[in-house]
Design an enzyme around this catalytic site. Structure first.
Site, PDB file in Angstrom:
ATOM      1  N   ASN A  73       6.507  74.869-106.291  1.00  0.00           N
ATOM      2  CA  ASN A  73       7.771  75.247-107.075  1.00  0.00           C
ATOM      3  C   ASN A  73       8.972  75.517-105.858  1.00  0.00           C
ATOM      4  O   ASN A  73       8.504  75.823-105.002  1.00  0.00           O
ATOM      5  CB  ASN A  73       7.358  76.626-107.819  1.00  0.00           C
ATOM      6  CG  ASN A  73       7.555  78.206-106.912  1.00  0.00           C
ATOM      7  OD1 ASN A  73       8.399  78.545-106.811  1.00  0.00           O
ATOM      8  ND2 ASN A  73       6.191  78.358-106.253  1.00  0.00           N
ATOM      9  N   CYS A 135       8.103  84.304-100.045  1.00  0.00           N
ATOM     10  CA  CYS A 135       8.526  83.332-100.777  1.00  0.00           C
ATOM     11  C   CYS A 135       9.011  82.211 -99.772  1.00  0.00           C
ATOM     12  O   CYS A 135       9.732  82.537 -98.488  1.00  0.00           O
ATOM     13  CB  CYS A 135       9.662  83.728-101.228  1.00  0.00           C
ATOM     14  SG  CYS A 135      10.341  82.484-102.549  1.00  0.00           S
ATOM     15  N   ASN A 200       0.772  84.447-100.691  1.00  0.00           N
ATOM     16  CA  ASN A 200       1.723  83.967-101.501  1.00  0.00           C
ATOM     17  C   ASN A 200       1.682  82.412-101.172  1.00  0.00           C
ATOM     18  O   ASN A 200       0.608  81.806-100.922  1.00  0.00           O
ATOM     19  CB  ASN A 200       3.084  84.542-100.806  1.00  0.00           C
ATOM     20  CG  ASN A 200       4.366  84.593-101.936  1.00  0.00           C
ATOM     21  OD1 ASN A 200       4.381  83.379-102.464  1.00  0.00           O
ATOM     22  ND2 ASN A 200       4.828  85.633-102.148  1.00  0.00           N
ATOM     23  N   CYS A 351     -25.026  57.996-101.583  1.00  0.00           N
ATOM     24  CA  CYS A 351     -25.626  58.735-100.670  1.00  0.00           C
ATOM     25  C   CYS A 351     -25.815  57.732 -99.402  1.00  0.00           C
ATOM     26  O   CYS A 351     -25.653  58.028 -98.232  1.00  0.00           O
ATOM     27  CB  CYS A 351     -26.787  59.604-101.048  1.00  0.00           C
ATOM     28  SG  CYS A 351     -28.200  58.615-101.637  1.00  0.00           S
ATOM     29  N   CYS A 392     -32.630  63.081 -89.908  1.00  0.00           N
ATOM     30  CA  CYS A 392     -31.675  63.501 -90.716  1.00  0.00           C
ATOM     31  C   CYS A 392     -31.151  64.765 -90.027  1.00  0.00           C
ATOM     32  O   CYS A 392     -31.779  65.692 -89.283  1.00  0.00           O
ATOM     33  CB  CYS A 392     -32.144  64.143 -92.039  1.00  0.00           C
ATOM     34  SG  CYS A 392     -31.139  65.004 -93.300  1.00  0.00           S
ATOM     35  N   CYS A 395     -26.546  67.176 -92.228  1.00  0.00           N
ATOM     36  CA  CYS A 395     -25.206  67.528 -92.457  1.00  0.00           C
ATOM     37  C   CYS A 395     -24.484  67.826 -93.813  1.00  0.00           C
ATOM     38  O   CYS A 395     -23.461  68.579 -93.795  1.00  0.00           O
ATOM     39  CB  CYS A 395     -24.184  66.246 -91.722  1.00  0.00           C
ATOM     40  SG  CYS A 395     -24.169  64.916 -92.951  1.00  0.00           S
TER      41      CYS A 395
HETATM   42  C1  LIG Z   1       6.192  79.220-110.035  1.00  0.00           C
HETATM   43  C2  LIG Z   1       6.012  80.292-109.066  1.00  0.00           C
HETATM   44  C3  LIG Z   1       6.803  81.412-108.948  1.00  0.00           C
HETATM   45  C4  LIG Z   1       6.443  82.392-108.153  1.00  0.00           C
HETATM   46  N1  LIG Z   1       7.315  83.364-107.847  1.00  0.00           N
HETATM   47  C5  LIG Z   1       6.978  84.476-107.124  1.00  0.00           C
HETATM   48  C6  LIG Z   1       7.761  85.740-106.755  1.00  0.00           C
HETATM   49  O1  LIG Z   1       8.686  85.722-107.636  1.00  0.00           O
HETATM   50  N2  LIG Z   1       7.391  86.502-105.821  1.00  0.00           N
HETATM   51  C7  LIG Z   1       6.149  86.497-105.414  1.00  0.00           C
HETATM   52  O2  LIG Z   1       5.531  87.572-104.733  1.00  0.00           O
HETATM   53  N3  LIG Z   1       5.361  85.524-105.615  1.00  0.00           N
HETATM   54  C8  LIG Z   1       5.688  84.386-106.337  1.00  0.00           C
HETATM   55  N4  LIG Z   1       4.803  83.418-106.446  1.00  0.00           N
HETATM   56  C9  LIG Z   1       3.642  83.395-105.844  1.00  0.00           C
HETATM   57  C10 LIG Z   1       2.240  84.191-106.707  1.00  0.00           C
HETATM   58  O3  LIG Z   1       2.481  85.344-106.987  1.00  0.00           O
HETATM   59  C11 LIG Z   1       0.927  83.886-106.157  1.00  0.00           C
HETATM   60  O4  LIG Z   1       1.296  84.542-104.807  1.00  0.00           O
HETATM   61  C12 LIG Z   1       0.773  82.461-105.815  1.00  0.00           C
HETATM   62  O5  LIG Z   1       0.988  81.644-106.974  1.00  0.00           O
HETATM   63  C13 LIG Z   1      -0.768  82.110-105.757  1.00  0.00           C
HETATM   64  O6  LIG Z   1      -1.485  82.640-106.941  1.00  0.00           O
HETATM   65  P1  LIG Z   1      -2.115  81.260-108.008  1.00  0.00           P
HETATM   66  O7  LIG Z   1      -2.808  80.659-107.107  1.00  0.00           O
HETATM   67  O8  LIG Z   1      -2.938  82.205-108.840  1.00  0.00           O
HETATM   68  O9  LIG Z   1      -0.867  80.806-108.488  1.00  0.00           O
HETATM   69  C14 LIG Z   1       5.260  82.310-107.492  1.00  0.00           C
HETATM   70  C15 LIG Z   1       4.316  81.221-107.796  1.00  0.00           C
HETATM   71  C16 LIG Z   1       4.778  80.164-108.557  1.00  0.00           C
HETATM   72  C17 LIG Z   1       3.555  79.110-108.812  1.00  0.00           C
END
Ligand SMILES: Cc1cc2nc3c(=O)[nH]c(=O)nc-3n(C[C@H](O)[C@H](O)[C@H](O)COP(=O)(O)O)c2cc1C
Length: 451
Positions: A73, A135, A200, A351, A392, A395
């Site tokens: 995103n 972010c 994040n 395999c 073997c 792995c």
């Molecule tokens: C579309 C979108 C918007 C997001 N907006 C924010 C946000 O505004 N603030 C924030 O801290 N994280 C934001 N995130 C991150 C999510 O809070 C979270 O950390 C991340 O998506 C991982 O979790 P998930 O795998 O369950 O999605 C956003 C994620 C997505 C996909």
């Protein structure tokens, strides 16, 4: 039934499942609905400085016919005026006193701006503040989000501004877009954070359109890196969580951790808890399937805790942390070999190919019990793969590619050499670890074959 009640730095919720700060937590309408479904808490979509969003803002990574293995995103923080958000947060907290209502914030990197937003959030009655240092797009170019999370000194300074002004718990949300998660985690702890959350989103490009050459997501013909989340990121999130929970400095003064990144089922959540997460946040799975998944999360977790004899969810938090090791401490004598259950084998020979071409050439193809050369074999019967156990190397690749559950298993066998770790070799036989001739001699001495 096991007790799922969660106490995260004094913030209580009826279960550990919180919505992550993201589109599902953008409004009172959504959070009220989520709480009706049973979510234990919600981290409000990040509030802060004014922004304008773009179209398109999401891209998908699809694989093997599965939609949204990950989402990418370029969305920014909340684009609703801050006063609208604050008013709705107040309403939600008044309606749901037993749920965790946490507000994510991100403002310009100046002390007064942070102190003002802390006061505004506290005035709503919210339970805690989450600092969005993660972010990776749009906000970071303005000196916020990952631009803070990637510089431990900024992370410590801003967290210090917030903890000195806040009377409610402060959670620092870390970015995975760093080479080492420990310095920003220490920065948060040094500045008095009451909790940590991670991960994040991860920098990514969802894909490139082979007809138009456009980047996905496509914003009027242009594309950019965006944040990656969803099931595909879970192993990375688990690793970063484990790095913090196994860190001695963290262990000396631990704070609760809210884990997230690819949680879709109760099993995913349980893995995060075993590695030290007290609460679990979810975003992409809710964007994909809706709030109703909380039923599976809570009942599944509760049943599993019952099976494990745990009366409280917190009893399993961190239970696997002591197993996190470093390569240097692995027992080099530990030995497993692949075994094929011929009654389950469908003779697809994946395999064999994987072992022959992608690994260590320890599987033979046989016809009527005799080893054959598949390149020259002209007989009509299907060929049975057979592991040459002595060769073997253990792995695991054959069992990973086998399409039949339980057909190939890795079975422990007595070690061929005395127990030893690499770190012990460094201490006791340093020449072996730096000189190939000495290493070859050592292998002959203890009987480690060269394949
Ligand atoms: C579309 C979108 C918007 C997001 N907006 C924010 C946000 O505004 N603030 C924030 O801290 N994280 C934001 N995130 C991150 C999510 O809070 C979270 O950390 C991340 O998506 C991982 O979790 P998930 O795998 O369950 O999605 C956003 C994620 C997505 C996909």
């Amino acid at each position: 039934m096991a007790d799922l009640t969660t106490n995260f730095a004094g913030v209580r919720s009826p279960n550990p499942f919180w919505l992550a700060s993201a589109p599902p937590t953008n409004s009172a309408y959504q959070i009220n609905k989520a709480f009706e479904y049973g979510w234990g808490g919600a981290v409000w979509k990040t509030i802060g400085d004014p922004v304008l969003n773009v179209c398109n803002r999401y891209g998908a990574f699809e694989y093997g016919g599965k939609r949204l293995v990950a989402i990418n995103n370029v969305e920014l923080i909340s684009d609703r005026p801050i006063e609208v958000n604050l008013k709705e947060i107040r309403e939600v907290k008044r309606l749901w006193p037993d749920r965790a209502v946490i507000v994510s914030a991100m403002v310009s990197s100046n002390e007064q701006a942070w102190k003002t937003v802390v006061q505004q959030i506290e005035d709503t009655g919210a339970d805690a503040i989450e600092l969005n240092y993660g972010c990776p797009h749009g906000m970071s170019e303005r000196g916020m989000g990952a631009a803070v999370g990637q510089v431990p000194e900024y992370c410590e300074m801003i967290t210090g501004w917030v903890t000195s002004a806040a009377s409610i718990p402060v959670i620092v949300k870390l970015t995975p877009n760093v080479t080492n998660i420990i310095p920003p985690a220490h920065a948060a702890l040094n500045a008095g954070a009451d909790g940590i959350s991670l991960i994040n989103t991860i920098n990514s490009i969802a894909g490139v359109d082979l007809d138009s050459f456009e980047i996905r997501p496509n914003v009027g013909g242009k594309g950019s890196h965006g944040g990656y989340a969803g099931p595909a990121v879970r192993p990375i999130a688990l690793h970063l969580l484990s790095q913090i929970t196994s860190d001695p400095t963290y262990q000396a003064r631990p704070v609760p951790i809210s884990g997230m990144g690819g949680v879709e089922t109760w099993r995913d959540a349980a893995e995060f808890m075993l590695l030290g997460a007290t609460s679990i946040q979810v975003c992409t799975a809710v964007m994909h399937y809706g709030f109703r998944i909380v039923h599976e999360l809570t009942t599944g977790l509760s049943n599993w805790l019952d099976e494990k004899g745990a009366r409280q969810a917190e009893e399993v938090v961190g239970a696997s942390v002591e197993r996190i090791s470093v390569f240097g401490d692995f027992d080099l004598s530990f030995r497993t070999v692949a075994t094929i259950d011929e009654s389950k084998c469908i003779q697809c020979n994946l395999c064999y190919v994987a072992c022959d071409e992608g690994a260590h050439q320890c599987i033979d193809l046989t016809a009527d019990g005799l080893r054959i050369d598949p390149d020259t074999y002209e007989g009509g019967t299907t060929l049975q793969p057979v592991v040459r156990e002595d060769d073997c190397v253990g792995c695991d690749l054959c069992s990973l590619v086998c399409p039949v559950d339980g057909c190939i298993t890795m079975v422990e066998r007595p070690p061929k050499i005395p127990p030893v770790t690499w770190n012990e070799l460094v201490r006791t036989r340093p020449e072996v670890t730096t000189d190939w001739d000495a290493m070859v001699a050592y292998r002959e001495e203890v009987g480690i074959e060269i394949h």
